[in-house]
Design a protein around this motif. Structure first.
Motif, PDB file in Angstrom:
ATOM      1  N   THR A 180       7.987 -14.183  -8.792  1.00  0.00           N
ATOM      2  CA  THR A 180       8.480 -13.777  -7.469  1.00  0.00           C
ATOM      3  C   THR A 180       9.273 -12.486  -7.579  1.00  0.00           C
ATOM      4  O   THR A 180       9.160 -11.586  -6.743  1.00  0.00           O
ATOM      5  CB  THR A 180       9.344 -14.894  -6.862  1.00  0.00           C
ATOM      6  OG1 THR A 180       8.534 -16.074  -6.688  1.00  0.00           O
ATOM      7  CG2 THR A 180       9.905 -14.482  -5.507  1.00  0.00           C
ATOM      8  N   ALA A 181      10.081 -12.372  -8.631  1.00  0.00           N
ATOM      9  CA  ALA A 181      10.854 -11.146  -8.857  1.00  0.00           C
ATOM     10  C   ALA A 181       9.946  -9.966  -9.173  1.00  0.00           C
ATOM     11  O   ALA A 181      10.353  -8.803  -8.996  1.00  0.00           O
ATOM     12  CB  ALA A 181      11.842 -11.358  -9.999  1.00  0.00           C
ATOM     13  N   ALA A 193       3.229  -7.265  -4.730  1.00  0.00           N
ATOM     14  CA  ALA A 193       3.765  -6.042  -4.147  1.00  0.00           C
ATOM     15  C   ALA A 193       4.575  -5.301  -5.214  1.00  0.00           C
ATOM     16  O   ALA A 193       4.963  -5.892  -6.226  1.00  0.00           O
ATOM     17  CB  ALA A 193       4.658  -6.382  -2.951  1.00  0.00           C
ATOM     18  N   PRO A 194       4.857  -4.015  -4.997  1.00  0.00           N
ATOM     19  CA  PRO A 194       5.633  -3.265  -5.994  1.00  0.00           C
ATOM     20  C   PRO A 194       7.057  -3.799  -6.181  1.00  0.00           C
ATOM     21  O   PRO A 194       7.675  -3.552  -7.212  1.00  0.00           O
ATOM     22  CB  PRO A 194       5.657  -1.840  -5.421  1.00  0.00           C
ATOM     23  CG  PRO A 194       4.490  -1.781  -4.500  1.00  0.00           C
ATOM     24  CD  PRO A 194       4.360  -3.137  -3.922  1.00  0.00           C
ATOM     25  N   SER A 195       7.563  -4.528  -5.170  1.00  0.00           N
ATOM     26  CA  SER A 195       8.918  -5.072  -5.257  1.00  0.00           C
ATOM     27  C   SER A 195       9.000  -6.318  -4.391  1.00  0.00           C
ATOM     28  O   SER A 195       8.182  -6.504  -3.477  1.00  0.00           O
ATOM     29  CB  SER A 195       9.948  -4.049  -4.767  1.00  0.00           C
ATOM     30  OG  SER A 195       9.803  -3.843  -3.364  1.00  0.00           O
ATOM     31  N   VAL A 239       5.599  -9.217   1.562  1.00  0.00           N
ATOM     32  CA  VAL A 239       5.539  -9.859   2.871  1.00  0.00           C
ATOM     33  C   VAL A 239       4.092 -10.261   3.148  1.00  0.00           C
ATOM     34  O   VAL A 239       3.197  -9.408   3.126  1.00  0.00           O
ATOM     35  CB  VAL A 239       6.033  -8.912   3.983  1.00  0.00           C
ATOM     36  CG1 VAL A 239       5.951  -9.600   5.339  1.00  0.00           C
ATOM     37  CG2 VAL A 239       7.456  -8.459   3.690  1.00  0.00           C
ATOM     38  N   PRO A 240       3.825 -11.545   3.384  1.00  0.00           N
ATOM     39  CA  PRO A 240       2.444 -11.977   3.650  1.00  0.00           C
ATOM     40  C   PRO A 240       1.836 -11.203   4.812  1.00  0.00           C
ATOM     41  O   PRO A 240       2.514 -10.875   5.789  1.00  0.00           O
ATOM     42  CB  PRO A 240       2.601 -13.463   3.991  1.00  0.00           C
ATOM     43  CG  PRO A 240       3.866 -13.869   3.315  1.00  0.00           C
ATOM     44  CD  PRO A 240       4.768 -12.673   3.389  1.00  0.00           C
ATOM     45  N   TYR A 288      -2.455  -2.607  -3.067  1.00  0.00           N
ATOM     46  CA  TYR A 288      -1.859  -3.265  -4.232  1.00  0.00           C
ATOM     47  C   TYR A 288      -2.898  -4.103  -4.983  1.00  0.00           C
ATOM     48  O   TYR A 288      -2.899  -4.152  -6.212  1.00  0.00           O
ATOM     49  CB  TYR A 288      -0.685  -4.138  -3.809  1.00  0.00           C
ATOM     50  CG  TYR A 288       0.350  -3.425  -2.968  1.00  0.00           C
ATOM     51  CD1 TYR A 288       0.755  -2.127  -3.280  1.00  0.00           C
ATOM     52  CD2 TYR A 288       0.918  -4.029  -1.858  1.00  0.00           C
ATOM     53  CE1 TYR A 288       1.698  -1.457  -2.511  1.00  0.00           C
ATOM     54  CE2 TYR A 288       1.864  -3.384  -1.082  1.00  0.00           C
ATOM     55  CZ  TYR A 288       2.249  -2.095  -1.403  1.00  0.00           C
ATOM     56  OH  TYR A 288       3.180  -1.441  -0.638  1.00  0.00           O
ATOM     57  N   VAL A 289      -3.765  -4.763  -4.243  1.00  0.00           N
ATOM     58  CA  VAL A 289      -4.808  -5.563  -4.884  1.00  0.00           C
ATOM     59  C   VAL A 289      -5.743  -4.653  -5.686  1.00  0.00           C
ATOM     60  O   VAL A 289      -6.157  -4.992  -6.801  1.00  0.00           O
ATOM     61  CB  VAL A 289      -5.600  -6.370  -3.836  1.00  0.00           C
ATOM     62  CG1 VAL A 289      -6.725  -7.154  -4.509  1.00  0.00           C
ATOM     63  CG2 VAL A 289      -4.681  -7.320  -3.069  1.00  0.00           C
TER      64      VAL A 289
END
Length: 813
Positions: free
Chosen positions: A435-436, A454-456, A461-462, A474-475
């Motif tokens: 998650t982090a 995500a990068p962060s 966010v879904p 990102y994918v």
């Protein structure tokens, strides 16, 4: 009351009546239905009786159409009406997202044989002149075969026909306990004596949870409370009838979150409660004094829907309200019934948790009857099978998910969308670590599974849409990193079983279509049903002569374990152990995966010492008892590390740190899905289903017809001799703003010749890829086909399997 029957059905609502009717239609006159009070006394008597076919699923579309067909046949056999009215159903889109849903659906409808038509805003107005004009209307969709039926009449009609063929019905007979018989079947103790049976069916409606507890089952279903109003007579409707005009179609408009239909010159208004306003019923059991009763009106729960409806259909407010009908009916966490074998019990069948017994009754009766009498329902039933839910189900979890799913009933439903309620539930040690790292999670079998990164964490966010989304960037990065360097995916939710004992080899050989692997090797195999359809898929690692480790899809944990358990030898020569909760899985893949993993283990990972499709036990980092399986669903060089779950966080941490200098990134399910499509790898419940054979799915090399007898062999041998009537192909399609998903129709010159089983965007190639079932005559490489995607006919070319690395050179390096 008689003392024995081949089949006993408990419950006298529409579903129970449909099962009794289906049994007699398939030649079983020795069937009994018992009802604690009177027929239709449960949810059936106050149901609205709607028949709705709109659903983005090939199988479920066919099932709902089957219900309508069966009810029409019942009327013809009776020679009298049961109130079946195919007035059509008109849905209105007032947002782009809803219009996207309609456009995405239209290709599924035709492939499934469901009549449906997209309408312009002007055509919507013509179809329902009572609807106020609005500049917000994008369009509509009309289902001309939809409509409604009188619930009591169709229930009594099916009972009447079943009785004519010899079935018996005992009313005012309460089932009080159930006992398994040593010789097979059940003894049912009732208020009027005992009856034994070969097969027992539960169709108890609102009593489902408390009834199932008598045999140790905790069912994921809880009744919700729903209501509808009926107005006084509407003069405009009377005038339409006097003018000889047809009855208006049922109107569903997301602006007011309800359905509206004619009801003998009046209007029936059925609003759908939002989550905050939804009331549950009988969470801890149906009250003793509750029978054919209604509950008090609750206008406050739907006040907003009523006010919106008055604005959209003003005629609704020009007459008074004649009556309110408010009562309970069952709901499950995914709005689908529990229909099929009861887990852990032989000869016990469930027809419970039915959210709309009138809609589901006909088809459930047909399919469950076939299943009981012939051993096979005839179609893929995974989406309804009670064993689709794992052992994480509890009353509290079910209650929260039921509130959530019904509260979103009128929302646009986007394939792959995750609902946040009752989450996270089941996690592994690396959950917080990933998650982090920016993980966005989905769920499989109640377990959190990374979807994308995500990068962060702040950007995690879904995001769900029928159109291309921001997170696809990102994918793409995940795919490119895995293909060029290395990627890591947390896959602990996979179902995992040990099969051991002196009879293990012989037993598995009689189930699996493929030959078993040698010691230290892996094999991919399917387990088939008697018709040759694919019941399950397994990766089999063999660690000893009679020591096998089986891995399958996460959502198959309960189903597969139950299916295997039913086939165990009675002599105790085989032990089957479910270790899904005990063993975690981490996969590392990519051309640099060996370089990253080798320093962390004493096992020799060279090709000579550890070839492709082999299995070894070893240590990784500080973790011991790790099964290293050289296999990868990405098509790249890679290993799966199956480990005691206590080591999960440590292994993910050490691998991420060791891989960082080499460009390793964590990746999720969306990237994995794209990479498996690029390899034409089949997926369970998509290309691999109970009504698709491995020969149709192009898995001939995994079927060894000459190895001896196994389940489904005879059917597969016959198909091999005669040739398959449909085959699976890989399709290359251009990329657009919307992407192929699943179940869309495949065409040649406007004629449906097949359907897509799964598809999506290829991040490596930059275009869409799909797999689909088509007629053999249009399956040759280079054949030009079309696929109806988002109401747009797109060109598709049949290509050879595995567009990416077709010789598997990368995986073998």
């Amino acid at each position: 009351m008689q003392d024995h029957a081949k089949v006993v059905v408990v419950g006298g609502g529409c579903v129970g009546a449909s099962i009794l009717y289906g049994l007699t239609e398939h030649g079983c006159s020795d069937a009994v239905l018992i009802e604690r009070s009177q027929l239709t006394a449960g949810s059936t008597w106050h149901a609205a009786g709607l028949l709705v076919t709109f659903v983005r699923s090939h199988v479920i579309s066919q099932m709902t159409m089957e219900t309508i067909r069966i009810y029409g046949e019942v009327e013809r056999k009776l020679g009298t009406s049961c109130g079946l009215r195919k007035v059509g159903q008109l849905r209105v889109a007032n947002t782009q997202e809803r219009w996207d849903e309609f456009q995405s659906y239209i290709g599924i409808a035709e492939a499934a044989g469901v009549p449906a038509q997209l309408l312009t805003p002007e055509e919507v107005q013509e179809k329902h002149p009572f609807l106020s004009p609005s500049e917000n209307i994008y369009g509509g969709i009309l289902h001309p075969e939809d409509g409604y039926i009188n619930p009591a009449d169709i229930t009594q009609g099916m009972i009447r026909l079943a009785r004519k063929k010899g079935a018996k019905v005992y009313q005012n007979t309460e089932a009080r306990s159930y006992t398994k018989r040593q010789s097979g079947g059940w003894t049912v103790a009732t208020s009027n004596g005992e009856i034994t049976c070969d097969h027992l069916v539960f169709a108890t409606g609102n009593y489902a949870r408390e009834n199932a507890k008598r045999v140790g089952l905790d069912l994921p279903c809880i009744p919700i409370v729903h209501q509808y109003w009926t107005t006084e007579t509407v003069p405009q409707l009377q005038q339409r009838k006097a003018d000889g005009q047809a009855e208006l179609p049922i109107l569903r408009d997301e602006d007011y979150g309800a359905y509206l239909r004619e009801d003998v010159g009046a209007l029936q208004f059925g609003p759908y409660e939002f989550e905050k306003d939804l009331k549950l019923f009988a969470v801890d059991g149906v009250p003793k004094d509750f029978g054919a009763d209604l509950l008090p009106e609750d206008f406050d729960a739907v006040e907003g829907q009523w006010e919106q409806a008055l604005a959209r259909v003003p005629v609704l407010g020009e007459v008074g309200i004649k009556s309110n009908t408010r009562g309970p009916f069952q709901m499950t966490p995914d709005e689908l019934p529990l229909c099929g074998p009861a887990p852990g019990h032989d000869d016990l069948w469930l027809a419970e948790g039915v959210p709309g017994g009138i809609l589901w009754g006909g088809t459930m009766g047909e399919r469950l009857s076939r299943w009981i009498l012939e051993g096979d329902p005839g179609i893929e039933m995974a989406s309804l099978d009670p064993r689709r839910f794992g052992n994480y189900v509890t009353k509290r979890w079910t209650a929260d998910k039921v509130r959530e799913v019904w509260g979103r009933h009128m929302h646009a439903h986007i394939p792959g969308e995750d609902y946040p309620g009752a989450r996270p539930l089941k996690t592994v040690g690396s959950y917080d670590l990933l998650t982090a790292k920016g993980a966005v999670w989905t769920t499989l079998n109640g377990c959190e599974f990374p979807s994308w990164f995500a990068p962060s964490p702040e950007l995690a966010v879904p995001e769900y849409s029928f159109r291309k989304t921001k997170h696809m960037t990102y994918v793409e990065q995940e795919v490119r990193a895995t293909r060029s360097a290395a990627g890591l995916i947390e896959m602990s939710p996979m179902a995992k079983f040990w099969v051991r004992g002196p009879g293990a080899k012989k037993w598995l050989n009689g189930i699996m279509a493929n030959s078993l692997p040698k010691v230290g090797r892996l094999a991919l195999s399917v387990a088939c049903n008697d018709r040759g359809g694919i019941d399950a898929e397994y990766t089999i690692a063999r660690h000893g002569e009679d020591d096998f480790y089986l891995v399958s899809t996460p959502n198959g944990e309960v189903y597969n374990f139950d299916q295997l358990s039913r086939q165990l030898p009675k002599d105790g020569s085989v032990t089957l152990e479910n270790v899904s909760e005990l063993i975690g899985v981490i996969a590392i893949a990519g051309p640099k995966s060996r370089k990253i993993l080798q320093p962390l283990t004493d096992s020799d990972l060279s090709n000579d010492a550890f070839p492709w499709l082999s299995a070894q036990l070893g240590e990784v980092g500080y973790a011991r008892d790790v099964q290293l399986l050289r296999v990868s669903y990405t098509g790249e060089l890679g290993w799966e590390l199956h480990h005691p779950r206590a080591y999960n966080r440590h292994l993910v941490d050490v691998l991420l740190k060791a891989g960082a200098p080499h460009g390793l990134v964590p990746f999720g399910l969306k990237a994995l899905e794209s990479m498996r499509l690029e390899k034409s790898y089949r997926a369970m419940h998509r290309e691999l289903t109970q009504d698709i054979t491995p020969l149709e799915a192009g898995l001939n090399r995994f079927v060894k017809l000459n190895k001896g007898n196994f389940t489904g062999r005879d059917a597969l041998a016959t198909q091999a001799d005669q040739g398959a009537k449909r085959v699976l192909v890989t399709l290359k399609l251009p990329s657009g703003e919307t992407t192929v998903i699943a179940d869309e129709g495949i065409y040649v010159n406007g004629t449906v010749v097949g359907r897509v089983t799964s598809g999506g965007f290829s991040y490596h190639f930059g275009h869409d890829i799909a797999m689909g079932l088509v007629s053999p005559e249009v399956s040759a490489h280079g054949t030009q086909l079309q696929v109806l995607i988002h109401n747009e006919m797109r060109e598709a070319t049949v290509v050879h399997d595995s567009l990416y690395d077709p010789t598997n050179a990368n995986a073998r390096q």
